[in-house]
Design a protein around this motif. Structure first.
Motif, PDB file in Angstrom:
ATOM      1  N   GLY A  19       0.813  -1.213   0.000  1.00 23.98           N
ATOM      2  CA  GLY A  19       0.000   0.000   0.000  1.00 23.98           C
ATOM      3  C   GLY A  19       0.836   1.248   0.000  1.00 23.98           C
ATOM      4  N   CYS A  20       1.917   1.250   0.773  1.00 28.50           N
ATOM      5  CA  CYS A  20       2.791   2.433   0.802  1.00 28.50           C
ATOM      6  C   CYS A  20       3.433   2.692  -0.564  1.00 28.50           C
ATOM      7  N   ILE A  21       3.961   1.641  -1.170  1.00 24.46           N
ATOM      8  CA  ILE A  21       4.607   1.826  -2.474  1.00 24.46           C
ATOM      9  C   ILE A  21       3.594   2.282  -3.519  1.00 24.46           C
ATOM     10  N   LEU A  22       2.383   1.698  -3.477  1.00 26.44           N
ATOM     11  CA  LEU A  22       1.362   2.066  -4.463  1.00 26.44           C
ATOM     12  C   LEU A  22       0.902   3.508  -4.271  1.00 26.44           C
ATOM     13  N   PHE A  23       0.441   3.846  -3.064  1.00 28.01           N
ATOM     14  CA  PHE A  23      -0.176   5.149  -2.834  1.00 28.01           C
ATOM     15  C   PHE A  23       0.838   6.271  -2.584  1.00 28.01           C
ATOM     16  N   ALA A  24       2.013   5.899  -2.015  1.00 30.05           N
ATOM     17  CA  ALA A  24       2.973   6.943  -1.650  1.00 30.05           C
ATOM     18  C   ALA A  24       4.082   7.118  -2.668  1.00 30.05           C
ATOM     19  N   ALA A  25       4.321   6.142  -3.529  1.00 26.78           N
ATOM     20  CA  ALA A  25       5.397   6.252  -4.518  1.00 26.78           C
ATOM     21  C   ALA A  25       4.862   6.244  -5.951  1.00 26.78           C
ATOM     22  N   VAL A  26       4.054   5.221  -6.287  1.00 27.75           N
ATOM     23  CA  VAL A  26       3.587   5.079  -7.675  1.00 27.75           C
ATOM     24  C   VAL A  26       2.595   6.179  -8.049  1.00 27.75           C
ATOM     25  N   CYS A  51      12.418   7.087  -2.975  1.00 26.16           N
ATOM     26  CA  CYS A  51      11.261   6.979  -2.078  1.00 26.16           C
ATOM     27  C   CYS A  51      10.872   5.531  -1.843  1.00 26.16           C
ATOM     28  N   THR A  52      10.940   4.715  -2.896  1.00 27.69           N
ATOM     29  CA  THR A  52      10.620   3.294  -2.758  1.00 27.69           C
ATOM     30  C   THR A  52      11.584   2.608  -1.797  1.00 27.69           C
ATOM     31  N   VAL A  53      12.867   2.927  -1.927  1.00 27.70           N
ATOM     32  CA  VAL A  53      13.870   2.350  -1.025  1.00 27.70           C
ATOM     33  C   VAL A  53      13.639   2.835   0.411  1.00 27.70           C
ATOM     34  N   ALA A  54      13.332   4.126   0.584  1.00 30.02           N
ATOM     35  CA  ALA A  54      13.108   4.677   1.923  1.00 30.02           C
ATOM     36  C   ALA A  54      11.870   4.068   2.569  1.00 30.02           C
ATOM     37  N   ILE A  55      10.809   3.870   1.808  1.00 29.40           N
ATOM     38  CA  ILE A  55       9.593   3.245   2.334  1.00 29.40           C
ATOM     39  C   ILE A  55       9.891   1.828   2.800  1.00 29.40           C
ATOM     40  N   THR A  56      10.605   1.070   1.962  1.00 28.65           N
ATOM     41  CA  THR A  56      10.951  -0.308   2.309  1.00 28.65           C
ATOM     42  C   THR A  56      11.801  -0.355   3.575  1.00 28.65           C
ATOM     43  N   ASN A 100      13.006  15.627  -6.691  1.00 31.08           N
ATOM     44  CA  ASN A 100      11.752  16.378  -6.738  1.00 31.08           C
ATOM     45  C   ASN A 100      11.201  16.500  -5.316  1.00 31.08           C
ATOM     46  N   ARG A 101      11.217  17.709  -4.788  1.00 36.35           N
ATOM     47  CA  ARG A 101      10.846  17.929  -3.391  1.00 36.35           C
ATOM     48  C   ARG A 101       9.386  17.580  -3.106  1.00 36.35           C
ATOM     49  N   LEU A 102       8.487  17.949  -4.013  1.00 35.14           N
ATOM     50  CA  LEU A 102       7.073  17.672  -3.789  1.00 35.14           C
ATOM     51  C   LEU A 102       6.804  16.179  -3.762  1.00 35.14           C
ATOM     52  N   THR A 103       7.435  15.422  -4.665  1.00 35.05           N
ATOM     53  CA  THR A 103       7.255  13.973  -4.694  1.00 35.05           C
ATOM     54  C   THR A 103       7.770  13.340  -3.409  1.00 35.05           C
ATOM     55  N   LEU A 104       8.904  13.815  -2.933  1.00 31.14           N
ATOM     56  CA  LEU A 104       9.466  13.298  -1.690  1.00 31.14           C
ATOM     57  C   LEU A 104       8.541  13.580  -0.516  1.00 31.14           C
ATOM     58  N   LEU A 105       8.019  14.802  -0.449  1.00 32.29           N
ATOM     59  CA  LEU A 105       7.128  15.182   0.648  1.00 32.29           C
ATOM     60  C   LEU A 105       5.833  14.376   0.600  1.00 32.29           C
ATOM     61  N   LEU A 106       5.280  14.201  -0.591  1.00 29.40           N
ATOM     62  CA  LEU A 106       4.049  13.419  -0.733  1.00 29.40           C
ATOM     63  C   LEU A 106       4.268  11.966  -0.303  1.00 29.40           C
ATOM     64  N   ALA A 107       5.404  11.391  -0.714  1.00 32.02           N
ATOM     65  CA  ALA A 107       5.694   9.997  -0.366  1.00 32.02           C
ATOM     66  C   ALA A 107       5.771   9.829   1.153  1.00 32.02           C
ATOM     67  N   ILE A 112       2.974   7.685   5.967  1.00 32.40           N
ATOM     68  CA  ILE A 112       2.550   7.772   7.369  1.00 32.40           C
ATOM     69  C   ILE A 112       1.038   7.567   7.478  1.00 32.40           C
ATOM     70  N   ALA A 113       0.296   8.247   6.607  1.00 32.25           N
ATOM     71  CA  ALA A 113      -1.160   8.139   6.642  1.00 32.25           C
ATOM     72  C   ALA A 113      -1.613   6.699   6.387  1.00 32.25           C
ATOM     73  N   TRP A 114      -0.987   6.019   5.431  1.00 34.72           N
ATOM     74  CA  TRP A 114      -1.372   4.648   5.109  1.00 34.72           C
ATOM     75  C   TRP A 114      -1.070   3.699   6.269  1.00 34.72           C
ATOM     76  N   LEU A 115       0.105   3.825   6.869  1.00 34.18           N
ATOM     77  CA  LEU A 115       0.461   2.937   7.966  1.00 34.18           C
ATOM     78  C   LEU A 115      -0.447   3.135   9.172  1.00 34.18           C
ATOM     79  N   PHE A 116      -0.837   4.365   9.458  1.00 35.32           N
ATOM     80  CA  PHE A 116      -1.786   4.596  10.545  1.00 35.32           C
ATOM     81  C   PHE A 116      -3.144   3.992  10.206  1.00 35.32           C
ATOM     82  N   TYR A 117      -3.557   4.119   8.948  1.00 35.01           N
ATOM     83  CA  TYR A 117      -4.838   3.548   8.532  1.00 35.01           C
ATOM     84  C   TYR A 117      -4.828   2.032   8.700  1.00 35.01           C
TER      85      TYR A 117
END
Length: 420
Positions: A19-26, A51-56, A100-107, A112-117
């Motif tokens: 879910g994190c990779i899909l919603f926060a990276a892809v 971002c994918t590596v950082a999420i993992t 890309n700063r915006l992509t990094l911030l969004l990821a 965080i939002a997905w993991l809390f959900y």
């Protein structure tokens, strides 16, 4: 470590990571791909991979930290991802890589939002169902909010179906029918634990009656990590003393003005391998020139009248411990380990508690597992309980339990839990 078996869609790590990779990276990548200039696509792709590596890495850290007992997963989502994304940002900045700063911030935010959900969806299946085969009739189930105990009395019954784990005393001679039943449970994918080991995992304590009960595997902790930790302690202490120099100077001035007496409190304590050393702290008590029982004087009692008003603040925030950075630089202490005790107290405890000296097998620390789990201890019974936590730390000596202690120490500094 005991992990909860998956129950339902939301219980497994693939949901967290996928879910994190899909919603926060892809998804952010696709969105930004359609809205940015074509010449910036390489930068966007590089950010997506990072971002994918950082999420993992963040989820890997989260799952390793939350295997320890008493850990509330939601409390470590932000620190785990924060560490991973902070490291990624350092790589980008110091490596002078375009990102890309915006992509990094969004990821980061979406992860965080997905993991809390996912965490809140899993709450309904969080309790462990543990079966107990107690053939001696001596087991007393502790009252743990995350565990439901189930007594298994008939080896021919299949009451164990659906349990997360089964535990029994594997050191006694079990009847053949129970041997077969436990084998069937293991074949069905249900972990079968030695009861003592399971209780360690659930309570965060190791209780030893004899050192010959070598559940440690070895009486010496992982030596390779000890060396790595020693180097890391020294390097971070060098950085810390430079960055914290203004705080150290201001605190020293405040202590000098708060009450008569020296700025630095010095005390001889028992250290690594039982060697005495001098520990340094900011003085938090009024100077007592009346003498008296040295053992009682070495203890801090609840609501101790000797503690100054400034001293209470320093103890609550742990700022009084900062001079021990010097002890770390001298190789006498670590950032994390069993707290060193005054010589007079250490001698007393050794005379009352078997194997107390074993806690000196690792360097003492500014903070430790017993401090974040139990808080301050003074009496022999409290110290005996604290010793079980120290044994647990030594047995599970690793970067993961150190990371958890750091996170809990930050909570302690904010709440004051365990300070006197």
């Amino acid at each position: 470590m005991l992990r909860k078996r998956s129950r339902g869609f939301w219980a497994g790590w693939p949901v967290q990571l996928g879910g994190c990779i899909l919603f926060a990276a892809v998804v952010p990548y696709i969105y930004r791909y359609e809205t940015i200039d074509r010449e910036a696509l390489d930068t966007l792709w590089f950010t997506f991979v990072g971002c994918t590596v950082a999420i993992t890495a963040g989820i890997w850290l989260l799952r390793n930290v939350t295997t320890y007992p008493g850990v509330e997963t939601s409390a470590y989502i932000l620190p785990s991802l924060g560490i991973a994304f902070s490291f990624l940002l350092l790589v980008f900045v110091f490596g002078r890589f375009e990102y890309n700063r915006l992509t990094l911030l969004l990821a980061f935010a979406i992860s965080i939002a997905w993991l809390f959900y996912v965490h809140f969806r899993r709450q309904r299946v969080q309790k462990l169902l543990v079966g107990i085969v107690d053939l001696t009739g001596t087991f007393r189930a502790p009252n743990l909010p995350t565990v439901v105990w189930s007594s298994l009395s008939d080896p021919r019954s299949e009451d164990w179906m659906g349990l997360d784990a089964v535990a029994t005393d594997l050191r006694v001679d079990l009847p053949e029918e129970w041997d077969r039943a436990l084998a069937s449970m293991a074949l069905a994918g249900i972990p079968v634990f030695h009861l003592k080991h399971l209780m360690e995992s659930l309570t965060g304590r190791v209780e030893l009656e004899h050192l010959s009960e070598n559940s440690f595997g070895s009486l010496i902790p992982l030596s390779a990590y000890q060396r790595v930790k020693y180097i890391a302690d020294w390097l971070t202490a060098v950085v810390a003393i430079i960055l914290l120099l203004p705080v150290l100077l201001l605190t020293a001035i405040a202590v000098r003005l708060s009450s008569p007496g020296p700025v630095i409190f010095r005390q001889t304590r028992t250290g690594f391998r039982g060697e005495p050393f001098t520990v340094y702290k900011f003085r938090t008590m009024r100077v007592d020139g009346s003498g008296g029982d040295s053992r009682i004087s070495a203890m801090t009692q609840p609501n101790d009248s000797r503690v100054t008003l400034l001293g209470r603040f320093l103890r609550k925030t742990r700022l009084d411990e900062l001079p021990q950075i010097v002890n770390i630089l001298r190789g006498e202490m670590s950032w994390i380990g069993p707290r060193p005790e005054a010589i007079v107290l250490s001698q007393w405890y050794e005379s009352e508690i078997p194997f107390y000296r074993y806690r000196h097998i690792v360097r003492p620390g500014i903070t430790g597992w017993a401090q974040v789990c139990q808080g301050h201890a003074a009496g022999v019974d409290e110290v005996r309980n604290k010793l079980h936590y120290d044994f647990y730390y030594i047995k599970n000596f690793s970067p993961w339990i150190d990371a958890l202690i750091i996170a809990r120490t930050i909570r302690t500094m904010l709440t004051g839990y365990g300070s006197r």
